[in-house]
Design a protein around this motif. Sequence first.
Motif, PDB file in Angstrom:
ATOM      1  N   LEU A  54       0.931  -1.285  -0.081  1.00  0.00           N
ATOM      2  CA  LEU A  54      -0.009  -0.090  -0.056  1.00  0.00           C
ATOM      3  C   LEU A  54       0.853   1.337  -0.122  1.00  0.00           C
ATOM      4  CD1 LEU A  54      -2.670   1.323   0.190  1.00  0.00           C
ATOM      5  CD2 LEU A  54      -2.786   0.996   2.614  1.00  0.00           C
ATOM      6  N   VAL A  55       1.789   1.409   0.676  1.00  0.00           N
ATOM      7  CA  VAL A  55       2.781   2.494   0.882  1.00  0.00           C
ATOM      8  C   VAL A  55       3.594   2.541  -0.492  1.00  0.00           C
ATOM      9  CG1 VAL A  55       4.869   3.313   1.915  1.00  0.00           C
ATOM     10  CG2 VAL A  55       3.205   2.282   3.354  1.00  0.00           C
ATOM     11  N   GLY A  56       3.951   1.488  -1.216  1.00  0.00           N
ATOM     12  CA  GLY A  56       4.695   1.567  -2.236  1.00  0.00           C
ATOM     13  C   GLY A  56       3.961   1.965  -3.403  1.00  0.00           C
ATOM     14  N   ALA A  57       2.344   1.899  -3.339  1.00  0.00           N
ATOM     15  CA  ALA A  57       1.608   2.551  -4.534  1.00  0.00           C
ATOM     16  C   ALA A  57       1.686   3.794  -4.589  1.00  0.00           C
ATOM     17  CB  ALA A  57       0.151   2.125  -3.993  1.00  0.00           C
ATOM     18  N   PHE A  58       2.305   4.700  -3.559  1.00  0.00           N
ATOM     19  CA  PHE A  58       1.888   6.104  -3.752  1.00  0.00           C
ATOM     20  C   PHE A  58       3.518   6.685  -4.051  1.00  0.00           C
ATOM     21  CE2 PHE A  58      -1.363   4.995  -0.965  1.00  0.00           C
ATOM     22  CZ  PHE A  58      -2.436   6.206  -1.305  1.00  0.00           C
ATOM     23  N   LEU A  59       4.408   6.085  -4.314  1.00  0.00           N
ATOM     24  CA  LEU A  59       5.711   6.364  -4.621  1.00  0.00           C
ATOM     25  C   LEU A  59       6.237   7.080  -5.710  1.00  0.00           C
ATOM     26  CD1 LEU A  59       8.014   4.089  -2.528  1.00  0.00           C
ATOM     27  CD2 LEU A  59       6.929   5.973  -1.801  1.00  0.00           C
ATOM     28  N   SER A  60       5.457   6.614  -7.115  1.00  0.00           N
ATOM     29  CA  SER A  60       5.719   6.798  -8.199  1.00  0.00           C
ATOM     30  C   SER A  60       4.608   6.529  -9.020  1.00  0.00           C
ATOM     31  CB  SER A  60       6.844   6.053  -8.800  1.00  0.00           C
ATOM     32  OG  SER A  60       7.109   6.093 -10.118  1.00  0.00           O
ATOM     33  N   VAL A  61       4.564   7.298 -10.157  1.00  0.00           N
ATOM     34  CA  VAL A  61       3.504   6.843 -11.448  1.00  0.00           C
ATOM     35  C   VAL A  61       4.097   6.797 -12.826  1.00  0.00           C
ATOM     36  CG1 VAL A  61       1.726   8.271 -10.291  1.00  0.00           C
ATOM     37  CG2 VAL A  61       3.236   9.367 -11.889  1.00  0.00           C
ATOM     38  N   GLU A  62       5.338   6.688 -12.709  1.00  0.00           N
ATOM     39  CA  GLU A  62       6.021   6.374 -14.164  1.00  0.00           C
ATOM     40  C   GLU A  62       5.457   5.161 -14.928  1.00  0.00           C
ATOM     41  OE1 GLU A  62       7.950   8.658 -15.552  1.00  0.00           O
ATOM     42  OE2 GLU A  62       7.843   9.730 -14.095  1.00  0.00           O
ATOM     43  N   VAL A  63       5.340   3.964 -14.054  1.00  0.00           N
ATOM     44  CA  VAL A  63       4.876   2.814 -14.935  1.00  0.00           C
ATOM     45  C   VAL A  63       3.570   2.904 -15.314  1.00  0.00           C
ATOM     46  CG1 VAL A  63       4.159   0.203 -14.679  1.00  0.00           C
ATOM     47  CG2 VAL A  63       6.325   1.228 -13.722  1.00  0.00           C
ATOM     48  N   ALA A  64       2.609   3.814 -14.321  1.00  0.00           N
ATOM     49  CA  ALA A  64       1.208   3.935 -15.002  1.00  0.00           C
ATOM     50  C   ALA A  64       1.253   4.715 -16.193  1.00  0.00           C
ATOM     51  CB  ALA A  64       0.437   4.448 -13.735  1.00  0.00           C
ATOM     52  N   ASN A  65       2.105   5.703 -16.151  1.00  0.00           N
ATOM     53  CA  ASN A  65       1.910   6.657 -17.366  1.00  0.00           C
ATOM     54  C   ASN A  65       2.357   5.714 -18.840  1.00  0.00           C
ATOM     55  OD1 ASN A  65       1.235   8.713 -16.156  1.00  0.00           O
ATOM     56  ND2 ASN A  65       3.261   9.666 -15.540  1.00  0.00           N
ATOM     57  N   THR A  66       3.206   4.737 -18.444  1.00  0.00           N
ATOM     58  CA  THR A  66       3.724   3.936 -19.617  1.00  0.00           C
ATOM     59  C   THR A  66       2.592   3.093 -20.208  1.00  0.00           C
ATOM     60  OG1 THR A  66       5.872   3.597 -18.778  1.00  0.00           O
ATOM     61  CG2 THR A  66       5.199   1.749 -20.057  1.00  0.00           C
ATOM     62  N   ILE A  67       1.630   2.666 -19.270  1.00  0.00           N
ATOM     63  CA  ILE A  67       0.435   1.783 -19.691  1.00  0.00           C
ATOM     64  C   ILE A  67      -0.621   2.870 -20.262  1.00  0.00           C
ATOM     65  CG2 ILE A  67      -1.335   0.458 -18.881  1.00  0.00           C
ATOM     66  CD1 ILE A  67       0.555  -0.757 -17.072  1.00  0.00           C
ATOM     67  N   SER A  68      -0.811   3.883 -19.520  1.00  0.00           N
ATOM     68  CA  SER A  68      -2.023   4.838 -20.031  1.00  0.00           C
ATOM     69  C   SER A  68      -1.535   5.878 -21.001  1.00  0.00           C
ATOM     70  CB  SER A  68      -2.468   5.689 -18.814  1.00  0.00           C
ATOM     71  OG  SER A  68      -1.352   6.407 -18.377  1.00  0.00           O
ATOM     72  N   LYS A  69      -0.445   6.010 -21.319  1.00  0.00           N
ATOM     73  CA  LYS A  69      -0.030   6.814 -22.316  1.00  0.00           C
ATOM     74  C   LYS A  69       1.038   6.185 -23.379  1.00  0.00           C
ATOM     75  CE  LYS A  69       0.394  10.488 -18.815  1.00  0.00           C
ATOM     76  NZ  LYS A  69       1.317  11.405 -18.216  1.00  0.00           N
ATOM     77  N   GLY A  70       1.671   5.448 -23.173  1.00  0.00           N
ATOM     78  CA  GLY A  70       2.576   5.020 -24.049  1.00  0.00           C
ATOM     79  C   GLY A  70       2.361   3.434 -24.978  1.00  0.00           C
ATOM     80  N   LEU A  71       1.783   2.631 -24.286  1.00  0.00           N
ATOM     81  CA  LEU A  71       1.695   1.293 -25.036  1.00  0.00           C
ATOM     82  C   LEU A  71       0.760   1.202 -26.248  1.00  0.00           C
ATOM     83  CD1 LEU A  71       2.633  -1.943 -24.772  1.00  0.00           C
ATOM     84  CD2 LEU A  71       0.858  -2.215 -23.242  1.00  0.00           C
ATOM     85  N   VAL A  72      -0.285   1.571 -26.008  1.00  0.00           N
ATOM     86  CA  VAL A  72      -1.414   1.808 -26.932  1.00  0.00           C
ATOM     87  C   VAL A  72      -1.841   3.140 -27.374  1.00  0.00           C
ATOM     88  CG1 VAL A  72      -2.272  -0.776 -26.560  1.00  0.00           C
ATOM     89  CG2 VAL A  72      -3.301   1.480 -25.322  1.00  0.00           C
ATOM     90  N   ASP A  73      -2.430   3.197 -28.501  1.00  0.00           N
ATOM     91  CA  ASP A  73      -2.920   4.558 -28.838  1.00  0.00           C
ATOM     92  C   ASP A  73      -4.269   4.699 -28.173  1.00  0.00           C
ATOM     93  OD1 ASP A  73      -3.674   7.111 -29.883  1.00  0.00           O
ATOM     94  OD2 ASP A  73      -3.929   6.206 -32.080  1.00  0.00           O
ATOM     95  N   GLU A  74      -4.473   5.940 -27.094  1.00  0.00           N
ATOM     96  CA  GLU A  74      -5.432   6.025 -26.209  1.00  0.00           C
ATOM     97  C   GLU A  74      -6.695   6.817 -27.046  1.00  0.00           C
ATOM     98  OE1 GLU A  74      -3.611  10.026 -24.490  1.00  0.00           O
ATOM     99  OE2 GLU A  74      -3.307   8.580 -23.257  1.00  0.00           O
ATOM    100  N   ASN A  75      -6.456   7.152 -28.099  1.00  0.00           N
ATOM    101  CA  ASN A  75      -7.454   7.788 -28.966  1.00  0.00           C
ATOM    102  C   ASN A  75      -8.339   6.652 -29.585  1.00  0.00           C
ATOM    103  OD1 ASN A  75      -6.801  10.693 -28.424  1.00  0.00           O
ATOM    104  ND2 ASN A  75      -5.082  10.348 -30.025  1.00  0.00           N
ATOM    105  N   GLY A  76      -9.430   6.622 -29.474  1.00  0.00           N
ATOM    106  CA  GLY A  76     -10.313   5.807 -30.066  1.00  0.00           C
ATOM    107  C   GLY A  76     -10.581   4.333 -29.334  1.00  0.00           C
TER     108      GLY A  76
END
Length: 414
Positions: A54-76
Motif C-alpha cells: 500500500l505504501v509503495g503504491a504512492f511512490l511513483s506513477v511512471e509505470v502507470a504512465n507507460t501503460i496509460s500513455k505509451g503502450l497503445v493509442d489512447e485515442n479511439g
Amino acid sequence: MENFSLILAIVVVTALAFDFTNGFHDTANAMATTISTGALKPKIAVTMSAALNLVGAFLSVEVANTISKGLVDENGIRPEVIFAALVGAILWNLVTWLVGLPSSSSHALMGGLIGATVASAGFGAVHGDVLVTKVLLPAVAAPVVAGLAAMLSTRLSYAIGKNADDNATRKGFRAGQIASAGLVSLAHGTNDAQKTMGIITLALIAGGSIAPGSNPPTWVILSAGLAIALGTYIGGWRIIRTMGKGLTDLQPQQGFAAQTSAATAILASSHLGFSLSTTHVVSGSVMGAGLGRKGGTVRWSTATRMMVAWVLTLPAAALVGALAESVTDLGDWGTAVVAVFLVAASATIWKLSRREAVDSSNVVGTDEPAGVVTTAIAAVTPPPAGTVTEDLTATIPAPSPAPAAPATDPAATV
C-alpha cells in the motif's frame, strides 16, 4: 450516457479485481523465501507485505504512465476494449495460480490489452517501440541480471561469514532477510499497483472523464493500492510453496541475497518507467541464489515449467482479450455475456482449488516431488555404514532346530 457510465464503472471494478488477483498471485515474490527459511511466520509475512504494498503504491506513477500513455493509442480506445483486456489478464492469473506457477501478472495485463486493442483497432494502435523497449527487452534481461547479481551476492555472503559462528550468522541474515523482504514488498507496490492505476486511467480517458495525457487521480492511486494490499494479505499460498520450496532450498544467506538483488532491480525499473515483471525478477534471483551456494541446486523441472508459462503468458492473455473484445463488440448483451463468463470461470477455478487446499498451515511442509532418476537411485542405494537396521530379527529368521534322531529299539542291539 447512463449506459456508458455503467460500462465505465464495470471496467473500474474489474480493474480492481485484477489488482486483487495480482496481489495474491505475486505475494510469493516478496515473501516466499522469507517464509521458507523461517525468518517470518506465514501470516506475519503476508501482513507486513500487504502494508508495504500500500505504501509503495504512492511512490511513483511512471509505470502507470507507460501503460496509460505509451503502450497503445489512447485515442479511439473504448471502455469495452479495456474490459476485454482485463478479462484475459484475470483468467490467466487464476489459471496459473491454480497450478502453482508464478507467471507474470504484468505480462498478462499487457497481453490482454494488446490483444483487445488489436481486435478493436488493428495492429497500428499498438506502439511497437514501447512494447519492445519497455516490456519485452526488460522481460528477457531482468531475470538474467537479477540472477547473476543474486549468485554473486550469495557467494560473497558465504565468503564473509565463513569464519563466523553459524547460529549468529543465521540470525543476522534472517534479520537482514526481513528487511530485504520489506524492500521487495515496497518495490512490488510501486511497480505492480501502478499497472492497475494505468489501466483505470486509460479507461477514464477513453470514457471522457479525464483529459488525454493526465496522471492517475488520487482516488485511483488509493483504490489500486488498497486492492493489491488486500490480495497480498489473502496470500497466494500455492505459488509461495513453489517459489519457497519447489524451485530450490534456500538458507538465510541465500534468501537475503535473492531479495536484495530483486528489490534493487524492481525499484530501478520503476524509476525508469519499465513495466517489469516482478515475478521474472524474483524467480531469476531465487535461481541465482540457489546456484550461488556451494552444493546448492535448482530444480530445473520446476524452472522449466515456469519458463514455459512465462513464454505463454502474453500471447495467451492476448488471445483471450481479443476473443472477449470480439464478443463485447456485439453490443451491451455481448458485454454481459463476457461478464457472466468471467464470474463463472473464476468461481469454477476457485472450486477446483478447494480439492487440494494450500494455506498458511501447510505452505512450508511440502517439497517438490523427486524425479524419476532420483527415486530410482534412492531405491538401490545401500544404507550408510554402521547403520543398524530395525527389526533385523524379523527379517533374518533364526535357523530351524536339527531334527531329533529316531529312537533305537534296545532289543535290536547286538
